[in-house]
Design a protein around this motif. Structure first.
Motif, PDB file in Angstrom:
ATOM      1  N   LEU A 314       0.814  -1.217   0.000  1.00 20.21           N
ATOM      2  CA  LEU A 314       0.000   0.000   0.000  1.00 20.21           C
ATOM      3  C   LEU A 314       0.848   1.268   0.000  1.00 20.21           C
ATOM      4  N   ARG A 315       2.174   1.113   0.083  1.00 25.12           N
ATOM      5  CA  ARG A 315       3.035   2.296   0.113  1.00 25.12           C
ATOM      6  C   ARG A 315       3.023   3.001  -1.246  1.00 25.12           C
ATOM      7  N   GLY A 316       2.866   4.323  -1.194  1.00 28.47           N
ATOM      8  CA  GLY A 316       2.881   5.142  -2.402  1.00 28.47           C
ATOM      9  C   GLY A 316       4.090   6.052  -2.418  1.00 28.47           C
ATOM     10  N   HIS A 317       3.834   7.350  -2.570  1.00 28.92           N
ATOM     11  CA  HIS A 317       4.922   8.334  -2.654  1.00 28.92           C
ATOM     12  C   HIS A 317       5.761   8.313  -1.374  1.00 28.92           C
ATOM     13  N   LYS A 318       7.082   8.379  -1.557  1.00 31.79           N
ATOM     14  CA  LYS A 318       8.017   8.282  -0.433  1.00 31.79           C
ATOM     15  C   LYS A 318       8.822   9.566  -0.285  1.00 31.79           C
ATOM     16  N   VAL A 319       9.023   9.973   0.964  1.00 28.32           N
ATOM     17  CA  VAL A 319       9.955  11.072   1.259  1.00 28.32           C
ATOM     18  C   VAL A 319      10.981  10.574   2.273  1.00 28.32           C
ATOM     19  N   GLU A 320      12.158  11.182   2.234  1.00 30.06           N
ATOM     20  CA  GLU A 320      13.243  10.788   3.129  1.00 30.06           C
ATOM     21  C   GLU A 320      13.825  12.011   3.816  1.00 30.06           C
ATOM     22  N   LYS A 321      14.294  11.806   5.023  1.00 29.13           N
ATOM     23  CA  LYS A 321      15.095  12.809   5.731  1.00 29.13           C
ATOM     24  C   LYS A 321      16.281  12.092   6.348  1.00 29.13           C
ATOM     25  N   ASN A 322      17.453  12.708   6.281  1.00 28.95           N
ATOM     26  CA  ASN A 322      18.662  12.102   6.833  1.00 28.95           C
ATOM     27  C   ASN A 322      19.467  13.146   7.599  1.00 28.95           C
ATOM     28  N   ASN A 323      20.016  12.713   8.715  1.00 26.57           N
ATOM     29  CA  ASN A 323      20.958  13.527   9.491  1.00 26.57           C
ATOM     30  C   ASN A 323      20.380  14.893   9.876  1.00 26.57           C
ATOM     31  N   VAL A 324      19.142  14.876  10.378  1.00 30.36           N
ATOM     32  CA  VAL A 324      18.499  16.104  10.844  1.00 30.36           C
ATOM     33  C   VAL A 324      18.756  16.264  12.336  1.00 30.36           C
ATOM     34  N   LYS A 325      19.369  17.389  12.730  1.00 34.06           N
ATOM     35  CA  LYS A 325      19.657  17.647  14.141  1.00 34.06           C
ATOM     36  C   LYS A 325      18.461  18.335  14.791  1.00 34.06           C
ATOM     37  N   LEU A 326      18.043  17.802  15.927  1.00 27.37           N
ATOM     38  CA  LEU A 326      16.925  18.385  16.672  1.00 27.37           C
ATOM     39  C   LEU A 326      17.433  18.839  18.033  1.00 27.37           C
ATOM     40  N   LYS A 327      17.517  20.145  18.222  1.00 27.83           N
ATOM     41  CA  LYS A 327      17.880  20.689  19.528  1.00 27.83           C
ATOM     42  C   LYS A 327      16.622  20.827  20.381  1.00 27.83           C
ATOM     43  N   LYS A 328      16.818  21.147  21.643  1.00 30.14           N
ATOM     44  CA  LYS A 328      15.684  21.256  22.555  1.00 30.14           C
ATOM     45  C   LYS A 328      14.665  22.261  22.029  1.00 30.14           C
ATOM     46  N   GLY A 329      13.410  21.811  21.913  1.00 32.72           N
ATOM     47  CA  GLY A 329      12.334  22.681  21.456  1.00 32.72           C
ATOM     48  C   GLY A 329      12.074  22.651  19.967  1.00 32.72           C
ATOM     49  N   ASP A 330      12.891  21.916  19.219  1.00 29.15           N
ATOM     50  CA  ASP A 330      12.723  21.863  17.766  1.00 29.15           C
ATOM     51  C   ASP A 330      11.576  20.933  17.361  1.00 29.15           C
ATOM     52  N   HIS A 331      10.845  21.330  16.334  1.00 33.46           N
ATOM     53  CA  HIS A 331       9.967  20.400  15.629  1.00 33.46           C
ATOM     54  C   HIS A 331      10.046  20.731  14.141  1.00 33.46           C
ATOM     55  N   VAL A 332      10.299  19.704  13.346  1.00 31.02           N
ATOM     56  CA  VAL A 332      10.537  19.859  11.908  1.00 31.02           C
ATOM     57  C   VAL A 332       9.478  19.067  11.155  1.00 31.02           C
ATOM     58  N   GLU A 333       8.817  19.713  10.215  1.00 34.30           N
ATOM     59  CA  GLU A 333       7.739  19.039   9.496  1.00 34.30           C
ATOM     60  C   GLU A 333       8.288  18.076   8.443  1.00 34.30           C
ATOM     61  N   VAL A 334       7.616  16.938   8.324  1.00 36.42           N
ATOM     62  CA  VAL A 334       7.877  15.980   7.245  1.00 36.42           C
ATOM     63  C   VAL A 334       6.833  16.261   6.173  1.00 36.42           C
ATOM     64  N   LYS A 335       7.267  16.916   5.088  1.00 35.74           N
ATOM     65  CA  LYS A 335       6.333  17.347   4.050  1.00 35.74           C
ATOM     66  C   LYS A 335       6.366  16.393   2.858  1.00 35.74           C
ATOM     67  N   GLY A 336       5.322  16.458   2.043  1.00 34.54           N
ATOM     68  CA  GLY A 336       5.330  15.716   0.796  1.00 34.54           C
ATOM     69  C   GLY A 336       4.595  14.390   0.838  1.00 34.54           C
ATOM     70  N   ILE A 337       3.959  14.061   1.971  1.00 34.77           N
ATOM     71  CA  ILE A 337       3.173  12.830   2.071  1.00 34.77           C
ATOM     72  C   ILE A 337       1.785  13.159   2.603  1.00 34.77           C
ATOM     73  N   THR A 338       0.885  12.193   2.485  1.00 31.32           N
ATOM     74  CA  THR A 338      -0.447  12.348   3.062  1.00 31.32           C
ATOM     75  C   THR A 338      -0.353  12.002   4.544  1.00 31.32           C
ATOM     76  N   ALA A 339      -0.176  13.014   5.373  1.00 27.41           N
ATOM     77  CA  ALA A 339       0.122  12.785   6.790  1.00 27.41           C
ATOM     78  C   ALA A 339      -1.018  12.126   7.544  1.00 27.41           C
ATOM     79  N   ALA A 340      -2.236  12.155   6.986  1.00 30.15           N
ATOM     80  CA  ALA A 340      -3.366  11.501   7.649  1.00 30.15           C
ATOM     81  C   ALA A 340      -3.404  10.011   7.358  1.00 30.15           C
ATOM     82  N   GLN A 341      -2.607   9.550   6.388  1.00 24.27           N
ATOM     83  CA  GLN A 341      -2.608   8.139   6.011  1.00 24.27           C
ATOM     84  C   GLN A 341      -1.199   7.793   5.548  1.00 24.27           C
ATOM     85  N   ALA A 342      -0.349   7.408   6.512  1.00 30.94           N
ATOM     86  CA  ALA A 342       1.080   7.291   6.231  1.00 30.94           C
ATOM     87  C   ALA A 342       1.722   6.141   6.997  1.00 30.94           C
TER      88      ALA A 342
END
Length: 510
Positions: A314-342
């Motif tokens: 059932l997997r369709g369009h794929k996005v990737e993220k690599n080596n993302v640094k998250l410091k305290k308080g960070d939130h980074v969006e994962v864009k490009g997919i149907t986030a309600a069905q993933a």
């Protein structure tokens, strides 16, 4: 509620407790759906409904067994005219029908009735039968006062059953044991074993659904075939504080052996805890979780679970993220997919555990600890993870996250799926769910997989060692307005080493 999964002649059969007249308990029939892959399903006519004196007041849960000669048979609990729970069987009406669309309940039912000191209103849910020492054997859930137990019955011919002198197993202060399941697991890898398999390279799993808590618990142990007694290993609690398949909305589960791919499949009911009024408004009261392959962890102390491989279709369009640094308080969006069905798979890493918070020995309840700490309360190593089904401004979100604590001789890892902020809707059940994860942190990494499907977030921690299913009903974070983020609220910087996320297609139904 689930009852009798079965693989037969190339087809997966899914029998389940169903009320065709509404979203509340009552008018229960055995509904029946079939599939070639456990993902795409076709609903058939109901397999059974109350129709005989021995089940006139209910056709309740049971199991399927395939007898020698490739003959399927269903064992189930019927509620008779006196409202007693009795054990019946049914056979295919047409054995040559590949879909097994009709089932016949012979007139020599019931096969088993409560005798002696058995409570005839607390006596139900026969297991898949197994063959050992010249007998067919099955278990039935029951209780004596507050002691939960499973009775064992033996038969030479699958028709005449005799109760063993002793229960296979029991435990004090656990209440009624519903939907028991008993099966062997291999010590030699991920391959599943037929329910009748035995030998020195196997351990056994006994799972019971506790009516008092509405959770499924299991132990791993040894089965003395000669004495027909099960003895849990002393590696986990045998009761309310024990291991669970899933630390969220998950109940009345059942496994079956899949001979086509030599694996054991676990299916669970993602039950609801909302009011009858809310269930009627929604139009349903529970769904089936994604089927899982289940095997014994190399430690021998617990099970590991993972979505069946067919789900990847059932997997369709794929996005990737690599080596993302998250410091305290960070939130980074994962864009490009149907986030309600993933489908999201991510590996987090951290340089050090030095900042891990001190673990208080009184924190023995993972769910309470998750509720106390939450995803917003800043920590040392964590909280970090995913914000699923999130609205743009984070008025709504369901966080799935880790938090690492430091105990005297080890680190304690907590996995949470917290529905507290999942919806602005009133009155719905929105608990923090959590479980501890028994994982080696030598490589300073933790993996997480979450299946997101509109009102369900089903998560697998550390490769499936700890699983949590949450039912959530966002009002803002729906369809294209749902977002997905990676986040960190701990002082230790977290690295998203790799993240793969797929938009998921809907399966074919009917």
């Amino acid at each position: 509620m689930f009852q009798a999964p079965m693989y037969f002649n190339g087809i997966y059969h899914f029998f389940y407790q169903y009320n065709p007249k509404g979203a509340v308990w009552g008018n229960i029939v055995w509904a029946h759906s079939i599939s070639k892959d456990m993902i795409n399903w076709q609903a058939l006519d109901h397999a059974m409904s109350p129709s005989k004196p021995f089940d006139v007041n209910g056709v309740w849960s049971g199991s399927a067994t395939v007898l020698p000669g490739n003959k399927p048979v269903i064992l189930y609990t019927g509620v008779d005219a006196n409202n007693n729970q009795v054990q019946n069987y049914a056979t295919p009406g047409n054995a040559s029908d590949p879909y097994l669309r009709t089932w016949v309940k012979p007139d020599n039912n019931p096969l088993v009735v409560a005798t002696g000191d058995i409570n005839e209103t607390q006596f139900r849910d026969p297991t898949t039968a197994w063959w050992s020492n010249g007998y067919w054997k099955m278990l039935l859930g029951s209780r004596r006062k507050l002691r939960g137990l499973v009775y064992l019955y033996r038969s030479k011919d699958f028709i005449h059953w005799v109760k063993a002198q002793h229960p296979l197993h029991s435990a004090p202060n656990t209440g009624m044991w519903e939907c028991p399941d008993f099966y062997p697991v291999s010590l030699l890898g991920k391959n599943g074993l037929d329910t009748s398999a035995s030998g020195e390279n196997a351990k056994y799993v006994l799972k019971v659904s506790l009516d008092l808590t509405r959770y499924d618990y299991y132990t791993v142990g040894k089965y003395n075939v000669a004495r027909d007694r099960y003895v849990p290993d002393n590696t986990s609690a045998d009761g309310w504080d024990g291991l669970r398949y899933d630390y969220g909305n998950f109940y009345a589960s059942k496994t079956f052996y899949d001979p086509a791919k030599k694996r054991r499949i676990l299916w669970g009911w993602a039950n609801e805890s909302d009011s009858v009024k809310d269930d009627v408004r929604k139009g349903w009261a529970g769904i089936q979780a994604i089927p899982r392959t289940v095997w014994l962890d190399p430690s021998g102390k617990q099970l590991v679970q993972w979505p069946v491989e067919e789900l990847d279709s059932l997997r369709g369009h794929k996005v990737e993220k690599n080596n993302v640094k998250l410091k305290k308080g960070d939130h980074v969006e994962v864009k490009g997919i149907t986030a309600a069905q993933a489908d999201v798979e991510v590996t987090f890493s951290f340089r050090s555990l030095d900042k891990a918070e001190i673990f208080d020995p009184s924190w023995d309840n993972a769910q309470a600890l998750c509720g106390q700490k939450g995803s917003k309360a800043q920590g040392g190593v964590g909280p970090f993870g995913l914000l699923t089904l999130a609205s743009k401004k984070l008025e709504e979100f369901t966080p799935v996250f880790y938090r690492v604590f430091k105990a005297p001789n080890k680190h304690v890892v907590l996995l949470c799926s917290d529905a507290t902020s999942s919806s602005l809707g009133d009155g719905l059940y929105k608990p923090p769910f959590a479980g501890f994860v028994y994982v080696d942190l030598a490589d300073n990494k933790l993996s997480l997989r979450s299946l997101i499907d509109h009102s369900v977030v089903e998560s697998y921690g550390a490769g499936g060692k700890t699983c949590i299913t949450s039912r959530v009903y966002p009002t803002l974070a729906v369809f294209e307005n749902a977002h997905l983020y990676v986040f960190n609220n701990g002082s230790e910087t977290i690295t998203v080493e790799n993240l793969n996320a797929w938009s998921m297609k809907s399966p074919r139904m009917n």
